[in-house]
Design a protein around this motif. Sequence first.
Motif, PDB file in Angstrom:
ATOM      1  N   SER A  29       0.835  -1.196   0.000  1.00  0.00           N
ATOM      2  CA  SER A  29       0.000   0.000   0.000  1.00  0.00           C
ATOM      3  C   SER A  29       0.876   1.255   0.000  1.00  0.00           C
ATOM      4  O   SER A  29       1.829   1.362   0.786  1.00  0.00           O
ATOM      5  N   VAL A  30       0.525   2.219  -0.843  1.00  0.00           N
ATOM      6  CA  VAL A  30       1.270   3.484  -0.853  1.00  0.00           C
ATOM      7  C   VAL A  30       0.953   4.309   0.402  1.00  0.00           C
ATOM      8  O   VAL A  30       1.635   5.286   0.698  1.00  0.00           O
ATOM      9  N   LYS A  31      -0.079   3.904   1.138  1.00  0.00           N
ATOM     10  CA  LYS A  31      -0.408   4.573   2.394  1.00  0.00           C
ATOM     11  C   LYS A  31       0.543   4.173   3.515  1.00  0.00           C
ATOM     12  O   LYS A  31       0.625   4.854   4.542  1.00  0.00           O
ATOM     13  N   GLY A  32       1.241   3.043   3.323  1.00  0.00           N
ATOM     14  CA  GLY A  32       2.176   2.584   4.347  1.00  0.00           C
ATOM     15  C   GLY A  32       2.488   1.117   4.191  1.00  0.00           C
ATOM     16  O   GLY A  32       1.661   0.267   4.543  1.00  0.00           O
ATOM     17  N   ALA A  33       3.662   0.799   3.666  1.00  0.00           N
ATOM     18  CA  ALA A  33       4.034  -0.600   3.422  1.00  0.00           C
ATOM     19  C   ALA A  33       4.144  -1.382   4.725  1.00  0.00           C
ATOM     20  O   ALA A  33       3.560  -2.459   4.883  1.00  0.00           O
ATOM     21  N   MET A  34       4.893  -0.852   5.673  1.00  0.00           N
ATOM     22  CA  MET A  34       5.107  -1.552   6.941  1.00  0.00           C
ATOM     23  C   MET A  34       3.799  -1.676   7.722  1.00  0.00           C
ATOM     24  O   MET A  34       3.485  -2.736   8.270  1.00  0.00           O
ATOM     25  N   ALA A  35       3.019  -0.608   7.751  1.00  0.00           N
ATOM     26  CA  ALA A  35       1.761  -0.624   8.492  1.00  0.00           C
ATOM     27  C   ALA A  35       0.798  -1.659   7.916  1.00  0.00           C
ATOM     28  O   ALA A  35       0.115  -2.377   8.657  1.00  0.00           O
ATOM     29  N   GLU A  36       0.738  -1.736   6.599  1.00  0.00           N
ATOM     30  CA  GLU A  36      -0.149  -2.706   5.963  1.00  0.00           C
ATOM     31  C   GLU A  36       0.255  -4.135   6.302  1.00  0.00           C
ATOM     32  O   GLU A  36      -0.592  -4.959   6.676  1.00  0.00           O
ATOM     33  N   SER A  37       1.533  -4.454   6.182  1.00  0.00           N
ATOM     34  CA  SER A  37       1.996  -5.812   6.446  1.00  0.00           C
ATOM     35  C   SER A  37       1.729  -6.222   7.890  1.00  0.00           C
ATOM     36  O   SER A  37       1.262  -7.333   8.159  1.00  0.00           O
ATOM     37  N   ARG A  38       2.030  -5.333   8.825  1.00  0.00           N
ATOM     38  CA  ARG A  38       1.806  -5.654  10.244  1.00  0.00           C
ATOM     39  C   ARG A  38       0.318  -5.903  10.522  1.00  0.00           C
ATOM     40  O   ARG A  38      -0.041  -6.861  11.208  1.00  0.00           O
ATOM     41  N   HIS A  39      -0.521  -5.037  10.012  1.00  0.00           N
ATOM     42  CA  HIS A  39      -1.943  -5.126  10.326  1.00  0.00           C
ATOM     43  C   HIS A  39      -2.610  -6.314   9.633  1.00  0.00           C
ATOM     44  O   HIS A  39      -3.265  -7.135  10.295  1.00  0.00           O
ATOM     45  N   VAL A  40      -2.461  -6.414   8.319  1.00  0.00           N
ATOM     46  CA  VAL A  40      -3.202  -7.413   7.548  1.00  0.00           C
ATOM     47  C   VAL A  40      -2.744  -8.825   7.859  1.00  0.00           C
ATOM     48  O   VAL A  40      -3.567  -9.728   8.055  1.00  0.00           O
ATOM     49  N   TYR A  41      -1.444  -9.032   7.916  1.00  0.00           N
ATOM     50  CA  TYR A  41      -0.939 -10.400   8.007  1.00  0.00           C
ATOM     51  C   TYR A  41      -0.517 -10.801   9.417  1.00  0.00           C
ATOM     52  O   TYR A  41      -0.924 -11.863   9.905  1.00  0.00           O
ATOM     53  N   LEU A  42       0.240  -9.952  10.073  1.00  0.00           N
ATOM     54  CA  LEU A  42       0.714 -10.325  11.406  1.00  0.00           C
ATOM     55  C   LEU A  42      -0.400 -10.221  12.445  1.00  0.00           C
ATOM     56  O   LEU A  42      -0.727 -11.201  13.122  1.00  0.00           O
ATOM     57  N   ASP A  43      -1.023  -9.048  12.552  1.00  0.00           N
ATOM     58  CA  ASP A  43      -2.020  -8.837  13.609  1.00  0.00           C
ATOM     59  C   ASP A  43      -3.328  -9.581  13.352  1.00  0.00           C
ATOM     60  O   ASP A  43      -3.906 -10.165  14.273  1.00  0.00           O
ATOM     61  N   MET A  44      -3.820  -9.566  12.124  1.00  0.00           N
ATOM     62  CA  MET A  44      -5.104 -10.179  11.815  1.00  0.00           C
ATOM     63  C   MET A  44      -5.004 -11.667  11.484  1.00  0.00           C
ATOM     64  O   MET A  44      -6.016 -12.357  11.460  1.00  0.00           O
ATOM     65  N   GLY A  45      -3.799 -12.168  11.264  1.00  0.00           N
ATOM     66  CA  GLY A  45      -3.623 -13.568  10.898  1.00  0.00           C
ATOM     67  C   GLY A  45      -2.769 -14.347  11.867  1.00  0.00           C
ATOM     68  O   GLY A  45      -3.267 -15.125  12.679  1.00  0.00           O
ATOM     69  N   TRP A  46      -1.466 -14.118  11.831  1.00  0.00           N
ATOM     70  CA  TRP A  46      -0.531 -14.917  12.629  1.00  0.00           C
ATOM     71  C   TRP A  46      -0.835 -14.855  14.121  1.00  0.00           C
ATOM     72  O   TRP A  46      -0.836 -15.880  14.797  1.00  0.00           O
ATOM     73  N   ARG A  47      -1.103 -13.664  14.643  1.00  0.00           N
ATOM     74  CA  ARG A  47      -1.306 -13.545  16.088  1.00  0.00           C
ATOM     75  C   ARG A  47      -2.547 -14.296  16.564  1.00  0.00           C
ATOM     76  O   ARG A  47      -2.568 -14.831  17.674  1.00  0.00           O
ATOM     77  N   LEU A  48      -3.576 -14.335  15.740  1.00  0.00           N
ATOM     78  CA  LEU A  48      -4.776 -15.086  16.108  1.00  0.00           C
ATOM     79  C   LEU A  48      -4.465 -16.568  16.230  1.00  0.00           C
ATOM     80  O   LEU A  48      -4.906 -17.238  17.169  1.00  0.00           O
ATOM     81  N   ALA A  49      -3.692 -17.098  15.291  1.00  0.00           N
ATOM     82  CA  ALA A  49      -3.306 -18.506  15.351  1.00  0.00           C
ATOM     83  C   ALA A  49      -2.333 -18.762  16.499  1.00  0.00           C
ATOM     84  O   ALA A  49      -2.439 -19.768  17.216  1.00  0.00           O
ATOM     85  N   ALA A  50      -1.375 -17.855  16.686  1.00  0.00           N
ATOM     86  CA  ALA A  50      -0.368 -18.036  17.723  1.00  0.00           C
ATOM     87  C   ALA A  50      -0.967 -18.022  19.127  1.00  0.00           C
ATOM     88  O   ALA A  50      -0.414 -18.632  20.052  1.00  0.00           O
ATOM     89  N   ALA A  51      -2.097 -17.357  19.292  1.00  0.00           N
ATOM     90  CA  ALA A  51      -2.732 -17.286  20.606  1.00  0.00           C
ATOM     91  C   ALA A  51      -3.314 -18.629  21.040  1.00  0.00           C
ATOM     92  O   ALA A  51      -3.550 -18.843  22.229  1.00  0.00           O
ATOM     93  N   ARG A  52      -3.534 -19.538  20.092  1.00  0.00           N
ATOM     94  CA  ARG A  52      -4.155 -20.812  20.454  1.00  0.00           C
ATOM     95  C   ARG A  52      -3.335 -22.026  20.046  1.00  0.00           C
ATOM     96  O   ARG A  52      -3.791 -23.156  20.187  1.00  0.00           O
ATOM     97  N   ARG A  53      -2.096 -21.800  19.559  1.00  0.00           N
ATOM     98  CA  ARG A  53      -1.240 -22.912  19.156  1.00  0.00           C
ATOM     99  C   ARG A  53       0.174 -22.695  19.674  1.00  0.00           C
ATOM    100  O   ARG A  53       0.653 -21.571  19.735  1.00  0.00           O
ATOM    101  N   ALA A  54       0.835 -23.808  20.011  1.00  0.00           N
ATOM    102  CA  ALA A  54       2.234 -23.724  20.421  1.00  0.00           C
ATOM    103  C   ALA A  54       3.145 -23.536  19.221  1.00  0.00           C
ATOM    104  O   ALA A  54       4.258 -23.023  19.350  1.00  0.00           O
ATOM    105  N   SER A  55       2.678 -23.966  18.054  1.00  0.00           N
ATOM    106  CA  SER A  55       3.443 -23.783  16.823  1.00  0.00           C
ATOM    107  C   SER A  55       2.471 -23.445  15.696  1.00  0.00           C
ATOM    108  O   SER A  55       1.309 -23.846  15.723  1.00  0.00           O
ATOM    109  N   VAL A  56       2.960 -22.714  14.704  1.00  0.00           N
ATOM    110  CA  VAL A  56       2.118 -22.214  13.623  1.00  0.00           C
ATOM    111  C   VAL A  56       2.796 -22.498  12.285  1.00  0.00           C
ATOM    112  O   VAL A  56       4.007 -22.311  12.137  1.00  0.00           O
TER     113      VAL A  56
END
Length: 224
Positions: A29-56
């Motif tokens: 996103s031209v609005k913010g590359a780092m912000a987009e990656s953190r929000h879309v993939y890390l916060d909305m995806g990986w962290r949800l899985a990591a909260a309920r699994r020992a490994s992802v």
Amino acid sequence: MNNDRLEVERTEDGSSTLYRKDIDEHYHSVKGAMAESRHVYLDMGWRLAAARRASVRVFEVGFGTGLNAALTAEAALREKVHTKYFSVELYPLAFELAMELDYDKSMNFYEAVNRAEWNTAVEINDYFTLVKISADFLAMELPEEIDVVYFDAFAPEKQSDMWGADVFARIYGAMAPDGILTTYCAKGIIRRRLQDTGFTVQRLAGPENGKREILRALKIKSRL
């Protein structure tokens, strides 16, 4: 990838992205590359899985600049969640071009994920193993029991074959129960295709000062 097709551009959050001239498309996103990656993939995806699994187990469609992989490697180490990260890319960037983005100045593992050998498992840190796959996503055999999918292909109007119903069906079949797919694309036709595949789809707020909405698709156990 022919580097002559690509230009480094600064985005609104101060981080950089690549502009691909031949298809008039940015890698982030031209609005913010780092912000987009953190929000879309890390916060909305990986962290949800990591909260309920020992490994992802993560599967990324489009390694691109390696930004998503580096951010996930940092989070895995910081939060002590063992993560095996598969990422496919048909046209890998030259290492020197990836370094021009200067992500390595603010991230510990950006250079490491870009130096990692292709088509082999590479331990980036004690909690993160990377498998970069140089292949055509549309023709490859997908990893099994995927917990999180980062769907980061170029936009549907640029790469329509990457967003077909058959593609989402293949991914759905490879995902573990309660698997999560996240993508920056919130177009109605994509949401409906995900729903028709069997996913429960959520429209979520996009990153601050960025896109208004993103999509998260869940493979609910009861639908197996």
